[in-house]
Scaffold this motif. Structure first.
Motif, short mmCIF file in Angstrom:
data_model
loop_
_atom_site.label_atom_id
_atom_site.label_comp_id
_atom_site.label_asym_id
_atom_site.label_seq_id
_atom_site.Cartn_x
_atom_site.Cartn_y
_atom_site.Cartn_z
N ASP A 1 -33.80 16.15 14.84
CA ASP A 1 -33.91 17.49 15.43
C ASP A 1 -34.07 18.47 14.27
OD1 ASP A 1 -33.24 20.07 16.34
OD2 ASP A 1 -31.94 19.26 17.91
N LYS A 2 -35.09 19.32 14.35
CA LYS A 2 -35.38 20.15 13.18
C LYS A 2 -34.30 21.18 12.87
CE LYS A 2 -38.61 23.72 14.92
NZ LYS A 2 -38.59 23.73 16.33
N ARG A 3 -33.36 21.39 13.81
CA ARG A 3 -32.29 22.37 13.53
C ARG A 3 -31.03 21.70 12.97
NH1 ARG A 3 -32.44 23.84 19.53
NH2 ARG A 3 -32.61 21.61 19.31
N LYS A 4 -31.03 20.36 12.91
CA LYS A 4 -29.77 19.67 12.57
C LYS A 4 -29.80 18.97 11.21
CE LYS A 4 -28.19 19.42 17.15
NZ LYS A 4 -27.10 19.02 17.97
N ALA A 5 -28.64 18.99 10.58
CA ALA A 5 -28.45 18.18 9.35
C ALA A 5 -28.18 16.75 9.78
CB ALA A 5 -27.28 18.73 8.55
N SER A 6 -28.57 15.78 8.97
CA SER A 6 -28.33 14.40 9.39
C SER A 6 -27.62 13.60 8.30
CB SER A 6 -29.65 13.74 9.78
OG SER A 6 -30.55 13.83 8.73
N VAL A 7 -26.84 12.62 8.78
CA VAL A 7 -26.19 11.67 7.86
C VAL A 7 -26.67 10.28 8.25
CG1 VAL A 7 -24.00 10.69 7.08
CG2 VAL A 7 -24.16 13.13 7.55
N LEU A 8 -27.21 9.56 7.29
CA LEU A 8 -27.62 8.17 7.52
C LEU A 8 -26.58 7.27 6.89
CD1 LEU A 8 -31.42 8.29 6.75
CD2 LEU A 8 -30.43 7.58 8.89
N LEU A 9 -26.16 6.26 7.65
CA LEU A 9 -25.12 5.35 7.15
C LEU A 9 -25.51 3.90 7.39
CD1 LEU A 9 -21.89 6.88 8.79
CD2 LEU A 9 -22.67 7.26 6.45
N GLN A 10 -25.05 3.02 6.51
CA GLN A 10 -25.03 1.59 6.81
C GLN A 10 -23.58 1.15 6.65
OE1 GLN A 10 -28.10 -0.50 4.49
NE2 GLN A 10 -29.05 -0.88 6.47
N ILE A 11 -23.03 0.60 7.73
CA ILE A 11 -21.60 0.31 7.80
C ILE A 11 -21.41 -1.13 8.29
CG2 ILE A 11 -19.49 0.97 9.12
CD1 ILE A 11 -20.40 3.20 7.24
N ALA A 12 -20.38 -1.80 7.79
CA ALA A 12 -20.08 -3.15 8.29
C ALA A 12 -19.67 -3.04 9.77
CB ALA A 12 -18.96 -3.78 7.47
N PRO A 13 -20.08 -4.04 10.61
CA PRO A 13 -19.89 -3.90 12.07
C PRO A 13 -18.44 -3.62 12.49
CG PRO A 13 -20.84 -6.05 11.50
CD PRO A 13 -20.74 -5.27 10.24
N GLU A 14 -17.49 -4.19 11.76
CA GLU A 14 -16.08 -4.02 12.19
C GLU A 14 -15.58 -2.59 12.00
OE1 GLU A 14 -17.31 -6.08 9.96
OE2 GLU A 14 -15.96 -6.50 8.29
N HIS A 15 -16.34 -1.74 11.29
CA HIS A 15 -15.89 -0.36 11.06
C HIS A 15 -16.68 0.66 11.88
CE1 HIS A 15 -14.75 -2.45 7.16
NE2 HIS A 15 -13.65 -2.30 7.87
N GLN A 16 -17.48 0.15 12.80
CA GLN A 16 -18.34 1.01 13.61
C GLN A 16 -17.55 2.04 14.42
OE1 GLN A 16 -21.07 -1.47 15.70
NE2 GLN A 16 -21.97 0.22 16.86
N ASN A 17 -16.50 1.57 15.12
CA ASN A 17 -15.71 2.49 15.98
C ASN A 17 -15.04 3.56 15.16
OD1 ASN A 17 -16.43 1.07 18.15
ND2 ASN A 17 -14.53 -0.13 18.32
N ASP A 18 -14.51 3.14 14.03
CA ASP A 18 -13.82 4.07 13.14
C ASP A 18 -14.77 5.21 12.72
OD1 ASP A 18 -11.94 5.11 11.52
OD2 ASP A 18 -12.08 3.60 9.92
N VAL A 19 -15.99 4.83 12.36
CA VAL A 19 -16.98 5.82 11.92
C VAL A 19 -17.35 6.75 13.08
CG1 VAL A 19 -19.41 6.05 11.19
CG2 VAL A 19 -17.88 4.51 9.97
N GLU A 20 -17.53 6.17 14.25
CA GLU A 20 -17.89 7.01 15.43
C GLU A 20 -16.80 8.04 15.71
OE1 GLU A 20 -20.78 3.77 17.61
OE2 GLU A 20 -18.71 3.96 18.30
#
Ligand code: FAD
Length: 456
Positions: free
Chosen positions: A271-290
């Motif tokens: 979205d042109k109005r938004k800043a973005s963060v790209l991440l690569q995370i191990a699957p077991e830490h997905q919920n924590d990151v969300e």
């Protein structure tokens, strides 16, 4: 200009398949991505080598070195040619040494591998899958770039948030280097001090023949694109993820709006109005990151990771200096800088820059580990107007305490990664007594033909 006398001698001495003399090809092989910089673009476009030689074996390589050393012909060693600072541009003509056929995988063990100089990092990554391993870190150009080209020309990349950069102990384990002498010596180096003579050296101190690197255990990374209304929220969230030692990760990359809208293959998610963060995370830490993203007002698209996998896209294509590449496709006159913000005051530094330059400077951070500390390295995009204005922006960076690594110079000592310059020069003196390796890339050992002209 007349062709040099030695070009004709090549035929009797080397396999014809190895010799490439077609002017357009030699010119193409004499160039890298120096055009990212309007300053280097104006200064370096006309340089070329006299021929390309592509050895297939160590023996052929040694014969080329002997031939060149006897006749005092410069050699510029080349891998994938993806460097950004004119590193492979021959400033004094001579031989462009194409190493891509020196591509043997020497040995892969658990935790480490040895590869010939010209093996592409993309090939290594593919082969490692069979051993349940992966590269510790790699540049976003890994499909094209070679292992020796990365070591002699790069710094870090995807995975540097966990493992640091080329200089961090335990990443490069050993190098075999050939000297530029009539009878080339083969040197094996292992210690931090010895390795530093060849890391990010632009190949001026020796020709890397083989590299042994440490490897990581393979992880099935989950890809995230998280969007934020404000840049500051994106920065603070990325800081928390970068510093959280319980979260296993390979990429923490932040782009100010509207940079991510230039990522054409994933444009439906940006979205042109938004800043973005790209991440690569191990699957077991997905919920924590969300959960963490939600605390900072971040919007995670659940479909993103699936989209990346289904379309066989790579997160590396949207991070590190690929961010600049996408932007330059839309805005070819723009450019970039490289800066190390202060980990404790980076928000203030970003705000100072934004206040002074607004959208003339677009923030792009890559969090990395360097010397054991987690730090924000950055490659901000600059809406280029004039060289004087670019210079003014660089001075402001320094005024705000942001350490600049100048990408608008081909001189090694001016690029801001010169901590080991003394050691590189020492090795050059011992290994290349006639200054034939990539001449002109430092003032410290010989005069550059463009002295004082090319840096901003
Ligand atoms: P080349 O460009 O061919 O060479 C680089 C330097 O190494 C030259 O000075 C060359 O003379 C020397 N060299 C090559 N082979 C040898 C050898 N056998 N012995 C001695 N010297 C040698 N860099 C990063 O660190 N991280 C990134 O994430 C990153 N992203 C990039 C994204 C884009 C879009 C672009 C254009 C560049 C990026 N770079 C990055 C810079 C560059 O792509 C990398 O550093 C890459 O690893 C260089 O590898 P190469 O094989 O293309 O080297």
């Amino acid at each position: 200009m007349n062709a040099p006398y030695w070009l004709e001698e090549l035929d009797g001495l080397f396999d014809s398949e190895m010799i490439k003399r077609k002017e357009t090809y030699v010119k193409k092989m004499s160039q890298d991505y120096y055009w990212y910089s309007p300053v280097l673009r104006a200064k370096l476009a006309h340089y070329s080598g006299d021929c390309v030689l592509a050895p297939k074996s160590e023996e052929e390589l040694i014969n080329i070195i002997t031939f060149a050393a006897k006749r005092k012909i410069p050699i510029v060693t080349r891998g994938g040619g993806t460097g950004n600072y004119g590193q492979i541009i021959p400033l004094r003509g001579g031989i462009v040494l194409d190493t891509r056929e020196l591509n043997k995988i020497v040995e892969i063990e658990s935790g480490q591998g040895t590869f010939e100089a010209g093996v592409k990092l993309g090939t290594i990554e593919k082969v490692l899958k069979e051993t349940d391993q992966e590269l510790r870190f790699f540049p976003s150009t890994f499909m094209k770039s070679t292992i020796a080209g990365f070591i002699a020309g790069g710094t870090g990349g995807i995975g540097s948030i966990a493992y640091g950069t080329l200089w961090d102990e335990g990443n490069i384990l050993a190098l075999t280097v050939l000297t530029m002498e009539e009878t080339p010596r083969k040197i094996n180096v292992k210690t931090k001090e010895e390795l530093a003579k060849y890391i990010h050296s632009y190949g001026i101190s020796g020709i890397i023949l083989e590299a042994t690197i440490a490897l990581a255990k393979k992880v099935n990374w989950v890809d995230f694109l998280i969007q934020f209304d404000e840049l500051e929220q994106a920065l603070l969230f990325s800081d928390v993820v970068a510093h959280d030692t319980t979260i296993q990760k390979r990429l923490v990359s932040v782009c100010e709006a509207p940079l991510s809208t230039a990522f054409h293959p994933i444009k439906t998610f940006t979205d042109k109005r938004k800043a973005s963060v790209l991440l690569q995370i191990a699957p077991e830490h997905q919920n924590d990151v969300e959960k963490k993203a939600a605390c900072y007002g971040g919007d995670c698209s659940a479909a993103f990771s699936r989209f990346i996998k289904q379309n066989k896209l790579r997160m590396s294509d949207f991070s590190w200096n690929h961010v600049t590449l996408w932007w330059l496709k839309l805005h070819p006159n723009d450019t970039y800088l490289q800066g190390r913000f202060d980990p404790k005051h980076y928000v203030t530094q970003v705000n100072q820059l934004k206040e002074r330059y607004q959208d003339e400077v677009l923030i792009h951070f890559e969090w990395i580990r360097a010397g054991g500390k987690v730090v924000p390295s950055s490659q901000p995009v600059i809406r280029f107007t004039t060289v004087e204005r670019l210079q003014e922006i660089m001075v402001s960076f320094q005024e705000f305490g942001i350490k600049v690594s100048n990408p608008h110079t081909f001189l090694l000592e001016e690029g801001g990664k010169d901590e080991w310059m003394d050691q590189i020069c020492l090795a050059k003196k011992e290994n290349d007594p006639n200054h034939l390796l990539n001449p002109g890339k430092t003032h410290r050992t010989a005069h550059s033909p463009l002295a004082g002209e090319t840096h901003v």
